[in-house]
Motif scaffolding. Structure first.
Motif, short mmCIF file in Angstrom:
data_model
loop_
_atom_site.label_atom_id
_atom_site.label_comp_id
_atom_site.label_asym_id
_atom_site.label_seq_id
_atom_site.Cartn_x
_atom_site.Cartn_y
_atom_site.Cartn_z
N LEU A 54 -29.54 -16.63 -38.04
CA LEU A 54 -29.74 -16.04 -39.37
C LEU A 54 -28.51 -16.26 -40.24
O LEU A 54 -28.62 -16.61 -41.41
N GLY A 55 -27.33 -16.08 -39.64
CA GLY A 55 -26.07 -16.33 -40.35
C GLY A 55 -25.95 -17.78 -40.78
O GLY A 55 -25.51 -18.08 -41.91
N MET A 56 -26.36 -18.70 -39.90
CA MET A 56 -26.32 -20.13 -40.21
C MET A 56 -27.23 -20.44 -41.40
O MET A 56 -26.86 -21.21 -42.30
N SER A 57 -28.40 -19.83 -41.43
CA SER A 57 -29.34 -20.04 -42.54
C SER A 57 -28.75 -19.54 -43.86
O SER A 57 -28.90 -20.20 -44.90
N GLU A 58 -28.05 -18.42 -43.82
CA GLU A 58 -27.40 -17.87 -45.02
C GLU A 58 -26.27 -18.78 -45.49
O GLU A 58 -26.07 -18.97 -46.69
N ILE A 59 -25.51 -19.35 -44.54
CA ILE A 59 -24.43 -20.27 -44.89
C ILE A 59 -25.00 -21.48 -45.63
O ILE A 59 -24.47 -21.91 -46.65
N ILE A 60 -26.12 -22.04 -45.12
CA ILE A 60 -26.77 -23.19 -45.76
C ILE A 60 -27.20 -22.83 -47.18
O ILE A 60 -26.99 -23.59 -48.12
N ARG A 61 -27.78 -21.64 -47.35
CA ARG A 61 -28.24 -21.19 -48.68
C ARG A 61 -27.07 -21.09 -49.65
O ARG A 61 -27.14 -21.57 -50.79
N VAL A 62 -25.98 -20.48 -49.21
CA VAL A 62 -24.80 -20.31 -50.08
C VAL A 62 -24.19 -21.67 -50.45
O VAL A 62 -23.80 -21.88 -51.60
N VAL A 63 -24.14 -22.59 -49.49
CA VAL A 63 -23.60 -23.93 -49.76
C VAL A 63 -24.44 -24.63 -50.83
O VAL A 63 -23.90 -25.16 -51.80
N PHE A 64 -25.78 -24.61 -50.68
CA PHE A 64 -26.65 -25.27 -51.66
C PHE A 64 -26.56 -24.61 -53.03
O PHE A 64 -26.67 -25.27 -54.06
N THR A 65 -26.36 -23.29 -53.05
CA THR A 65 -26.27 -22.57 -54.33
C THR A 65 -24.99 -22.92 -55.08
O THR A 65 -24.93 -22.78 -56.29
N ASN A 66 -23.96 -23.37 -54.37
CA ASN A 66 -22.67 -23.64 -55.00
C ASN A 66 -22.32 -25.13 -55.14
O ASN A 66 -21.23 -25.45 -55.62
N LEU A 67 -23.23 -26.01 -54.76
CA LEU A 67 -22.97 -27.45 -54.91
C LEU A 67 -23.40 -27.94 -56.29
O LEU A 67 -24.42 -27.49 -56.83
N LYS A 68 -22.65 -28.90 -56.85
CA LYS A 68 -23.03 -29.47 -58.15
C LYS A 68 -24.23 -30.40 -58.01
O LYS A 68 -25.08 -30.46 -58.89
N ILE A 69 -24.28 -31.14 -56.89
CA ILE A 69 -25.36 -32.13 -56.69
C ILE A 69 -26.74 -31.47 -56.61
O ILE A 69 -27.75 -32.07 -56.95
N THR A 70 -26.80 -30.20 -56.19
CA THR A 70 -28.07 -29.47 -56.10
C THR A 70 -28.34 -28.64 -57.36
O THR A 70 -29.30 -27.88 -57.41
N ASN A 71 -27.45 -28.77 -58.36
CA ASN A 71 -27.57 -28.05 -59.64
C ASN A 71 -27.44 -26.53 -59.45
O ASN A 71 -28.00 -25.75 -60.21
N GLY A 72 -26.72 -26.13 -58.41
CA GLY A 72 -26.41 -24.72 -58.19
C GLY A 72 -27.62 -23.83 -58.07
O GLY A 72 -28.65 -24.22 -57.50
N ALA A 73 -27.52 -22.63 -58.63
CA ALA A 73 -28.61 -21.64 -58.53
C ALA A 73 -29.83 -22.03 -59.36
O ALA A 73 -30.94 -21.58 -59.09
N ALA A 74 -29.63 -22.88 -60.38
CA ALA A 74 -30.75 -23.31 -61.23
C ALA A 74 -31.71 -24.22 -60.47
O ALA A 74 -32.89 -24.31 -60.78
#
Length: 201
Positions: free
Chosen positions: A100-120
């Motif tokens: 569950l912690g690993m899944s949260e880490i992946i979510r936070v990483v994708f939310t903060n990357l520029k290539i994934t356009n962050g939270a948008a």
């Protein structure tokens, strides 16, 4: 679908069912057959979705879509293997918390990357998934995992679920087979994510 028999609502429902079948079958390999309580499956799905979406946006062709699905599945499998090596030595609730912690880490990483356009998130993803693609991937997933379970490797995974100590006593490398099951499950979760991104764009 092509003759106006199935409307858009039913088509979207069918696509969701097919994607969830792939997810369910891949999670069943980890939880049902190997007996590992994993709560991080959505993380692998998101890896497949983002990798496929970024690939098809850069290369908006059918070949780009096939490449995106493959890269998404491989990326999810690699992360699954890397996460599986340390966490699958844990058992029960500890394993569930770690995944569950690993899944949260992946979510936070994708939310903060520029290539994934962050939270948008990403927008304008090309839609390549249709009924034939969904059918091919669902049937392929079921056949591959079913054959894996019937193989000697699959029986080793089942022995871990039934009695891990007895399996080790019989010479089965339990950590190795846990990681194999986890990696295969993550691979197919990546495929499900890639299909989701490409269908619901």
């Amino acid at each position: 679908i092509y003759f106006g028999i199935v409307n858009d609502y039913l088509q979207a429902t069918l696509a969701t069912i097919c994607i969830n079948i792939i997810l369910g079958v891949s999670l069943n390999l980890i939880t049902g057959f190997t007996g590992q309580f994993s709560l991080g499956h959505a993380g692998f799905m998101s890896i497949g979705a983002y990798v496929c979406a970024i690939t098809t946006m850069r290369l908006p062709t059918t070949y780009g879509f096939i490449l995106g699905v493959f890269l998404g599945a491989v990326a999810a499998a690699l992360i699954g293997c890397l996460v599986g090596l340390p966490t699958l030595r844990l058992k029960g609730d500890y394993l569930a918390i770690a995944t569950l912690g690993m899944s949260e880490i992946i979510r936070v990483v994708f939310t903060n990357l520029k290539i994934t356009n962050g939270a948008a998130g990403l927008s304008g993803i090309p839609q390549f998934v249709n009924w034939p693609w969904l059918f091919i991937f669902v049937v392929g997933t079921i056949l591959i995992i079913s054959n894996f379970i019937k193989s000697s490797h699959g029986r080793a995974c089942i022995s871990i679920r039934e009695d891990e100590i007895a399996g080790e006593a019989m010479g089965i490398n339990t950590t190795k087979y846990k990681v194999i099951a986890f990696t295969i499950g993550a691979f197919f979760a990546g495929i499900a994510g890639a299909l989701y991104a490409s269908y619901f764009y």
